[in-house]
Design a protein around this motif. Structure first.
Motif, PDB file in Angstrom:
ATOM      1  N   VAL A   6      74.320  54.702  20.546  1.00 19.40           N
ATOM      2  CA  VAL A   6      74.696  55.754  20.039  1.00 19.40           C
ATOM      3  C   VAL A   6      76.201  56.690  20.577  1.00 19.40           C
ATOM      4  CG1 VAL A   6      73.166  57.196  18.065  1.00 19.40           C
ATOM      5  CG2 VAL A   6      73.728  57.733  21.021  1.00 19.40           C
ATOM      6  N   VAL A   7      77.258  57.110  19.887  1.00 22.30           N
ATOM      7  CA  VAL A   7      78.622  57.306  20.879  1.00 22.30           C
ATOM      8  C   VAL A   7      78.511  58.874  21.016  1.00 22.30           C
ATOM      9  CG1 VAL A   7      81.534  58.003  20.897  1.00 22.30           C
ATOM     10  CG2 VAL A   7      79.890  56.093  20.318  1.00 22.30           C
ATOM     11  N   THR A   8      78.339  59.493  22.435  1.00 19.96           N
ATOM     12  CA  THR A   8      78.155  61.012  22.644  1.00 19.96           C
ATOM     13  C   THR A   8      79.714  61.915  22.945  1.00 19.96           C
ATOM     14  OG1 THR A   8      76.360  60.574  23.367  1.00 19.96           O
ATOM     15  CG2 THR A   8      76.844  63.336  24.440  1.00 19.96           C
ATOM     16  N   ILE A   9      79.649  62.061  21.660  1.00 16.56           N
ATOM     17  CA  ILE A   9      81.188  63.483  22.149  1.00 16.56           C
ATOM     18  C   ILE A   9      80.891  64.644  22.225  1.00 16.56           C
ATOM     19  CG2 ILE A   9      82.500  64.064  20.102  1.00 16.56           C
ATOM     20  CD1 ILE A   9      81.960  62.545  18.464  1.00 16.56           C
ATOM     21  N   ILE A  10      82.048  64.958  23.239  1.00 13.90           N
ATOM     22  CA  ILE A  10      82.124  66.116  24.140  1.00 13.90           C
ATOM     23  C   ILE A  10      82.490  67.396  23.925  1.00 13.90           C
ATOM     24  CG2 ILE A  10      81.841  67.575  26.253  1.00 13.90           C
ATOM     25  CD1 ILE A  10      81.902  64.703  27.253  1.00 13.90           C
ATOM     26  N   ARG A  11      81.676  68.350  22.852  1.00  9.79           N
ATOM     27  CA  ARG A  11      82.684  69.393  21.816  1.00  9.79           C
ATOM     28  C   ARG A  11      83.226  70.405  22.301  1.00  9.79           C
ATOM     29  NH1 ARG A  11      84.658  67.021  18.169  1.00  9.79           N
ATOM     30  NH2 ARG A  11      83.232  65.140  16.854  1.00  9.79           N
ATOM     31  N   GLY A  70      72.508  78.542  25.202  1.00 12.49           N
ATOM     32  CA  GLY A  70      71.863  78.766  23.441  1.00 12.49           C
ATOM     33  C   GLY A  70      73.336  78.632  22.858  1.00 12.49           C
ATOM     34  N   GLU A  71      74.346  78.016  22.684  1.00 10.12           N
ATOM     35  CA  GLU A  71      75.981  78.563  22.929  1.00 10.12           C
ATOM     36  C   GLU A  71      75.690  77.071  21.612  1.00 10.12           C
ATOM     37  OE1 GLU A  71      80.244  79.413  23.055  1.00 10.12           O
ATOM     38  OE2 GLU A  71      79.649  79.292  24.463  1.00 10.12           O
ATOM     39  N   ALA A  72      75.489  76.094  21.987  1.00 10.31           N
ATOM     40  CA  ALA A  72      75.670  75.112  21.740  1.00 10.31           C
ATOM     41  C   ALA A  72      74.665  74.941  20.424  1.00 10.31           C
ATOM     42  CB  ALA A  72      74.871  73.361  22.908  1.00 10.31           C
ATOM     43  N   ASP A  73      73.332  75.259  20.478  1.00 11.27           N
ATOM     44  CA  ASP A  73      72.324  75.501  19.484  1.00 11.27           C
ATOM     45  C   ASP A  73      72.862  75.913  18.447  1.00 11.27           C
ATOM     46  OD1 ASP A  73      69.972  74.679  18.262  1.00 11.27           O
ATOM     47  OD2 ASP A  73      69.206  77.202  19.280  1.00 11.27           O
ATOM     48  N   GLU A  74      73.635  77.283  18.935  1.00 12.40           N
ATOM     49  CA  GLU A  74      74.163  78.305  17.897  1.00 12.40           C
ATOM     50  C   GLU A  74      75.343  77.427  17.103  1.00 12.40           C
ATOM     51  OE1 GLU A  74      75.583  81.288  19.627  1.00 12.40           O
ATOM     52  OE2 GLU A  74      73.331  81.809  20.331  1.00 12.40           O
ATOM     53  N   ALA A  75      75.368  76.500  17.847  1.00 15.61           N
ATOM     54  CA  ALA A  75      77.029  75.589  16.718  1.00 15.61           C
ATOM     55  C   ALA A  75      76.319  74.504  16.839  1.00 15.61           C
ATOM     56  CB  ALA A  75      78.011  75.776  18.136  1.00 15.61           C
ATOM     57  N   GLY A  76      75.293  74.342  16.569  1.00 16.21           N
ATOM     58  CA  GLY A  76      74.075  73.286  16.120  1.00 16.21           C
ATOM     59  C   GLY A  76      75.078  71.471  16.717  1.00 16.21           C
ATOM     60  N   TYR A  77      75.108  72.179  18.025  1.00 12.92           N
ATOM     61  CA  TYR A  77      74.592  70.891  19.660  1.00 12.92           C
ATOM     62  C   TYR A  77      73.979  70.811  20.056  1.00 12.92           C
ATOM     63  CZ  TYR A  77      80.254  71.191  17.528  1.00 12.92           C
ATOM     64  OH  TYR A  77      81.777  70.759  16.738  1.00 12.92           O
ATOM     65  N   ASP A  78      73.882  69.321  20.743  1.00 15.23           N
ATOM     66  CA  ASP A  78      73.053  69.647  21.556  1.00 15.23           C
ATOM     67  C   ASP A  78      73.564  70.247  22.446  1.00 15.23           C
ATOM     68  OD1 ASP A  78      71.252  67.803  19.799  1.00 15.23           O
ATOM     69  OD2 ASP A  78      72.002  66.044  20.513  1.00 15.23           O
ATOM     70  N   CYS A  79      72.660  70.011  24.050  1.00 19.40           N
ATOM     71  CA  CYS A  79      73.697  70.535  25.232  1.00 19.40           C
ATOM     72  C   CYS A  79      72.768  69.817  26.661  1.00 19.40           C
ATOM     73  CB  CYS A  79      73.132  72.069  24.818  1.00 19.40           C
ATOM     74  SG  CYS A  79      73.967  72.654  27.047  1.00 19.40           S
ATOM     75  N   GLY A 122      74.841  72.478  29.989  1.00 20.90           N
ATOM     76  CA  GLY A 122      76.282  72.541  29.855  1.00 20.90           C
ATOM     77  C   GLY A 122      77.122  72.917  28.949  1.00 20.90           C
ATOM     78  N   ALA A 123      77.071  71.149  28.567  1.00 24.07           N
ATOM     79  CA  ALA A 123      78.429  70.482  27.658  1.00 24.07           C
ATOM     80  C   ALA A 123      77.679  70.588  26.660  1.00 24.07           C
ATOM     81  CB  ALA A 123      78.716  69.289  28.362  1.00 24.07           C
ATOM     82  N   MET A 124      78.167  71.003  25.421  1.00 23.77           N
ATOM     83  CA  MET A 124      78.171  70.927  23.939  1.00 23.77           C
ATOM     84  C   MET A 124      77.906  69.228  23.699  1.00 23.77           C
ATOM     85  SD  MET A 124      78.931  74.855  22.452  1.00 23.77           S
ATOM     86  CE  MET A 124      80.347  74.439  22.281  1.00 23.77           C
ATOM     87  N   THR A 125      77.345  68.666  23.235  1.00 22.58           N
ATOM     88  CA  THR A 125      77.575  67.162  22.562  1.00 22.58           C
ATOM     89  C   THR A 125      77.145  66.447  20.975  1.00 22.58           C
ATOM     90  OG1 THR A 125      75.180  66.474  23.836  1.00 22.58           O
ATOM     91  CG2 THR A 125      77.426  66.896  24.952  1.00 22.58           C
ATOM     92  N   GLU A 126      77.689  66.054  20.592  1.00 19.80           N
ATOM     93  CA  GLU A 126      76.946  65.248  19.217  1.00 19.80           C
ATOM     94  C   GLU A 126      76.794  64.245  19.850  1.00 19.80           C
ATOM     95  OE1 GLU A 126      78.833  65.933  14.966  1.00 19.80           O
ATOM     96  OE2 GLU A 126      80.275  65.777  17.068  1.00 19.80           O
ATOM     97  N   SER A 127      75.437  63.317  19.055  1.00 22.78           N
ATOM     98  CA  SER A 127      75.661  61.671  19.316  1.00 22.78           C
ATOM     99  C   SER A 127      75.696  61.074  17.633  1.00 22.78           C
ATOM    100  CB  SER A 127      74.564  61.822  20.027  1.00 22.78           C
ATOM    101  OG  SER A 127      74.579  62.069  21.129  1.00 22.78           O
ATOM    102  N   ILE A 128      76.171  60.627  17.607  1.00 17.88           N
ATOM    103  CA  ILE A 128      76.267  59.895  16.014  1.00 17.88           C
ATOM    104  C   ILE A 128      76.502  58.277  16.297  1.00 17.88           C
ATOM    105  CG2 ILE A 128      77.531  61.569  15.028  1.00 17.88           C
ATOM    106  CD1 ILE A 128      80.228  59.530  15.082  1.00 17.88           C
TER     107      ILE A 128
END
Length: 130
Positions: A45-50, A57-66, A69-75
């Motif tokens: 997967v590619v992990t994108i740092i958002r 809990g901000e990452a979870d609220e925004a729908g990202y992994d944490c 402290g980095a909010m990430t998204e993997s696709i």
């Protein structure tokens, strides 16, 4: 793995290998780019740092992994390649700019109206410890 394109077509890619996502994130923050390839899962997967959490809990609220402290998204890699090639998912090759709380090549604000299509371009947040 973090790959960075060379300055010309004749040069090889610069590739950096790390043992953990945390190490790859630290590389991306200081040297760029905004994403890295994670070959530990299959398929890779590619992990994108958002951005970076301002509160727990901000990452979870925004729908990202944490991750640290980095909010990430993997696709999946094939989806990432398709989305970036088509321009559906723009990504930065620059490091994080702590003065603007954004990737160095991203403007503070995008003037594209309120259509919502550019919502994913706002990568804000302070990096812990900087």
């Amino acid at each position: 793995m973090v790959s960075f394109p060379s300055g010309s077509d004749d040069d090889a890619l610069a590739e950096f290998f790390y043992d953990s996502p945390e190490e790859a994130i630290r590389h991306c923050v200081h040297l760029g780019p905004q994403f890295f390839l994670d070959t530990q899962p299959y398929p890779p997967v590619v992990t994108i740092i958002r951005g970076f959490e301002q509160h727990a809990g901000e990452a979870d609220e925004a729908g990202y992994d944490c991750t640290e402290g980095a909010m990430t998204e993997s696709i999946p890699v094939n989806e990432f390649m398709l989305y970036t090639e088509l321009g559906v998912m723009p990504v930065s090759f620059e490091p994080w700019d702590k003065h603007t709380d954004n990737w160095a090549d991203r403007p503070d604000e995008l003037d594209c109206g309120d259509c919502g299509q550019c919502e994913h371009l706002y990568f804000t947040g302070k990096i812990p410890g900087l």
